[in-house]
Motif scaffolding. Sequence first.
Motif, PDB file in Angstrom:
ATOM      1  N   MET A   1       0.845  -1.169   0.000  1.00 51.13           N
ATOM      2  CA  MET A   1       0.000   0.000   0.000  1.00 51.13           C
ATOM      3  C   MET A   1       0.889   1.230   0.000  1.00 51.13           C
ATOM      4  N   TYR A   2       0.424   2.289  -0.653  1.00 53.21           N
ATOM      5  CA  TYR A   2       1.206   3.516  -0.760  1.00 53.21           C
ATOM      6  C   TYR A   2       0.429   4.668  -0.142  1.00 53.21           C
ATOM      7  N   PHE A   3       1.166   5.613   0.453  1.00 55.77           N
ATOM      8  CA  PHE A   3       0.558   6.751   1.112  1.00 55.77           C
ATOM      9  C   PHE A   3       0.786   8.021   0.308  1.00 55.77           C
ATOM     10  N   GLY A   4      -0.062   9.010   0.549  1.00 55.86           N
ATOM     11  CA  GLY A   4       0.031  10.275  -0.156  1.00 55.86           C
ATOM     12  C   GLY A   4       1.344  11.009   0.052  1.00 55.86           C
ATOM     13  N   ASN A   5       2.029  10.740   1.174  1.00 58.00           N
ATOM     14  CA  ASN A   5       3.284  11.427   1.458  1.00 58.00           C
ATOM     15  C   ASN A   5       4.496  10.690   0.888  1.00 58.00           C
ATOM     16  N   GLY A   6       4.261   9.645   0.088  1.00 57.67           N
ATOM     17  CA  GLY A   6       5.346   8.892  -0.518  1.00 57.67           C
ATOM     18  C   GLY A   6       5.763   7.666   0.250  1.00 57.67           C
ATOM     19  N   GLY A   7       5.243   7.453   1.457  1.00 60.07           N
ATOM     20  CA  GLY A   7       5.580   6.271   2.239  1.00 60.07           C
ATOM     21  C   GLY A   7       4.740   5.077   1.828  1.00 60.07           C
ATOM     22  N   GLY A   8       4.943   3.979   2.509  1.00 59.04           N
ATOM     23  CA  GLY A   8       4.173   2.789   2.195  1.00 59.04           C
ATOM     24  C   GLY A   8       4.319   1.718   3.256  1.00 59.04           C
ATOM     25  N   HIS A   9       3.614   0.628   3.079  1.00 61.97           N
ATOM     26  CA  HIS A   9       3.660  -0.506   3.992  1.00 61.97           C
ATOM     27  C   HIS A   9       3.381  -1.758   3.199  1.00 61.97           C
ATOM     28  N   GLY A  10       4.002  -2.863   3.583  1.00 65.00           N
ATOM     29  CA  GLY A  10       3.775  -4.134   2.913  1.00 65.00           C
ATOM     30  C   GLY A  10       3.604  -5.249   3.919  1.00 65.00           C
ATOM     31  N   THR A  11       3.164  -6.389   3.461  1.00 64.46           N
ATOM     32  CA  THR A  11       2.984  -7.553   4.317  1.00 64.46           C
ATOM     33  C   THR A  11       3.383  -8.793   3.542  1.00 64.46           C
ATOM     34  N   ILE A  12       3.542  -9.887   4.260  1.00 67.98           N
ATOM     35  CA  ILE A  12       3.850 -11.142   3.593  1.00 67.98           C
ATOM     36  C   ILE A  12       2.629 -11.644   2.838  1.00 67.98           C
ATOM     37  N   GLY A  13       2.839 -12.483   1.862  1.00 62.36           N
ATOM     38  CA  GLY A  13       1.733 -13.087   1.129  1.00 62.36           C
ATOM     39  C   GLY A  13       1.226 -14.327   1.850  1.00 62.36           C
ATOM     40  N   ALA A  14       0.070 -14.784   1.433  1.00 60.95           N
ATOM     41  CA  ALA A  14      -0.486 -16.016   1.987  1.00 60.95           C
ATOM     42  C   ALA A  14       0.282 -17.205   1.424  1.00 60.95           C
ATOM     43  N   LYS A  15       0.507 -18.193   2.270  1.00 66.34           N
ATOM     44  CA  LYS A  15       1.237 -19.386   1.844  1.00 66.34           C
ATOM     45  C   LYS A  15       0.414 -20.212   0.862  1.00 66.34           C
ATOM     46  N   THR A  16      -0.881 -20.298   1.109  1.00 65.24           N
ATOM     47  CA  THR A  16      -1.778 -21.055   0.242  1.00 65.24           C
ATOM     48  C   THR A  16      -3.200 -20.525   0.420  1.00 65.24           C
ATOM     49  N   PRO A  17      -4.044 -20.595  -0.597  1.00 64.31           N
ATOM     50  CA  PRO A  17      -5.439 -20.186  -0.428  1.00 64.31           C
ATOM     51  C   PRO A  17      -6.143 -21.086   0.593  1.00 64.31           C
ATOM     52  N   GLY A  18      -7.211 -20.577   1.198  1.00 64.33           N
ATOM     53  CA  GLY A  18      -7.967 -21.352   2.173  1.00 64.33           C
ATOM     54  C   GLY A  18      -9.436 -20.970   2.155  1.00 64.33           C
ATOM     55  N   LYS A  19     -10.235 -21.754   2.850  1.00 61.17           N
ATOM     56  CA  LYS A  19     -11.683 -21.503   2.897  1.00 61.17           C
ATOM     57  C   LYS A  19     -12.121 -20.704   4.120  1.00 61.17           C
ATOM     58  N   THR A  20     -11.275 -20.629   5.172  1.00 65.17           N
ATOM     59  CA  THR A  20     -11.610 -19.858   6.369  1.00 65.17           C
ATOM     60  C   THR A  20     -10.422 -18.981   6.733  1.00 65.17           C
ATOM     61  N   TRP A  21     -10.711 -17.704   6.994  1.00 59.51           N
ATOM     62  CA  TRP A  21      -9.670 -16.722   7.336  1.00 59.51           C
ATOM     63  C   TRP A  21     -10.156 -15.849   8.487  1.00 59.51           C
ATOM     64  N   PHE A  22      -9.201 -15.289   9.238  1.00 58.55           N
ATOM     65  CA  PHE A  22      -9.521 -14.391  10.342  1.00 58.55           C
ATOM     66  C   PHE A  22      -8.690 -13.121  10.234  1.00 58.55           C
ATOM     67  N   LEU A  23      -9.318 -11.988  10.584  1.00 55.00           N
ATOM     68  CA  LEU A  23      -8.632 -10.700  10.661  1.00 55.00           C
ATOM     69  C   LEU A  23      -8.825 -10.154  12.067  1.00 55.00           C
ATOM     70  N   ALA A  24      -7.727  -9.807  12.721  1.00 54.49           N
ATOM     71  CA  ALA A  24      -7.785  -9.391  14.120  1.00 54.49           C
ATOM     72  C   ALA A  24      -8.289  -7.970  14.305  1.00 54.49           C
ATOM     73  N   GLU A  25      -8.139  -7.120  13.292  1.00 57.57           N
ATOM     74  CA  GLU A  25      -8.519  -5.729  13.528  1.00 57.57           C
ATOM     75  C   GLU A  25      -9.017  -5.039  12.276  1.00 57.57           C
ATOM     76  N   GLY A  26      -9.899  -4.111  12.520  1.00 61.92           N
ATOM     77  CA  GLY A  26     -10.400  -3.190  11.517  1.00 61.92           C
ATOM     78  C   GLY A  26     -10.948  -1.988  12.257  1.00 61.92           C
ATOM     79  N   ASP A  27     -11.009  -0.845  11.594  1.00 61.27           N
ATOM     80  CA  ASP A  27     -11.467   0.373  12.258  1.00 61.27           C
ATOM     81  C   ASP A  27     -12.133   1.273  11.228  1.00 61.27           C
ATOM     82  N   SER A  28     -13.367   1.654  11.505  1.00 62.78           N
ATOM     83  CA  SER A  28     -14.098   2.539  10.601  1.00 62.78           C
ATOM     84  C   SER A  28     -14.510   3.833  11.294  1.00 62.78           C
ATOM     85  N   ARG A  29     -13.899   4.117  12.433  1.00 57.58           N
ATOM     86  CA  ARG A  29     -14.191   5.378  13.118  1.00 57.58           C
ATOM     87  C   ARG A  29     -13.627   6.536  12.304  1.00 57.58           C
TER      88      ARG A  29
END
Length: 135
Positions: A1-29
Amino acid sequence: MYFGNGGGHGTIGAKTPGKTWFLAEGDSRPGYDTWILLQNPSTTDVANVTVTYIKDDGTTTIGYYALDPSTRLSVFADNVVPNATFGARIDADQPIVVERSLYVANGAGGHNSTAIPIPDTEWVSSRWIDAGAVH
């Protein structure tokens, strides 16, 4: 992902596709935007996906999505669970890959993460260990 100020962030890829996944956090405030990114790597099968958003107060909201073969869908979670902090469970009838991107301050910063196939209560620190030394 890239930011407006020129910075960015990345993450590792998934090892293999799956049928069930979990995400620990999200925020829409206000000041936060969360996207749940769903990818169907199959070249032949539609993936029917259920996203269960689990808010901090214990209530849930469910979204249903169909992903055509070889496609990706970016779900703007803020529209589904507005003004909330949440985790999510993603279930699909075909193996898929799931990631979450969270932007702050109108895209000036943020972070992303690959979803995990099994929830846990302990995680290794983001610091790396080399020959017994913590950095």
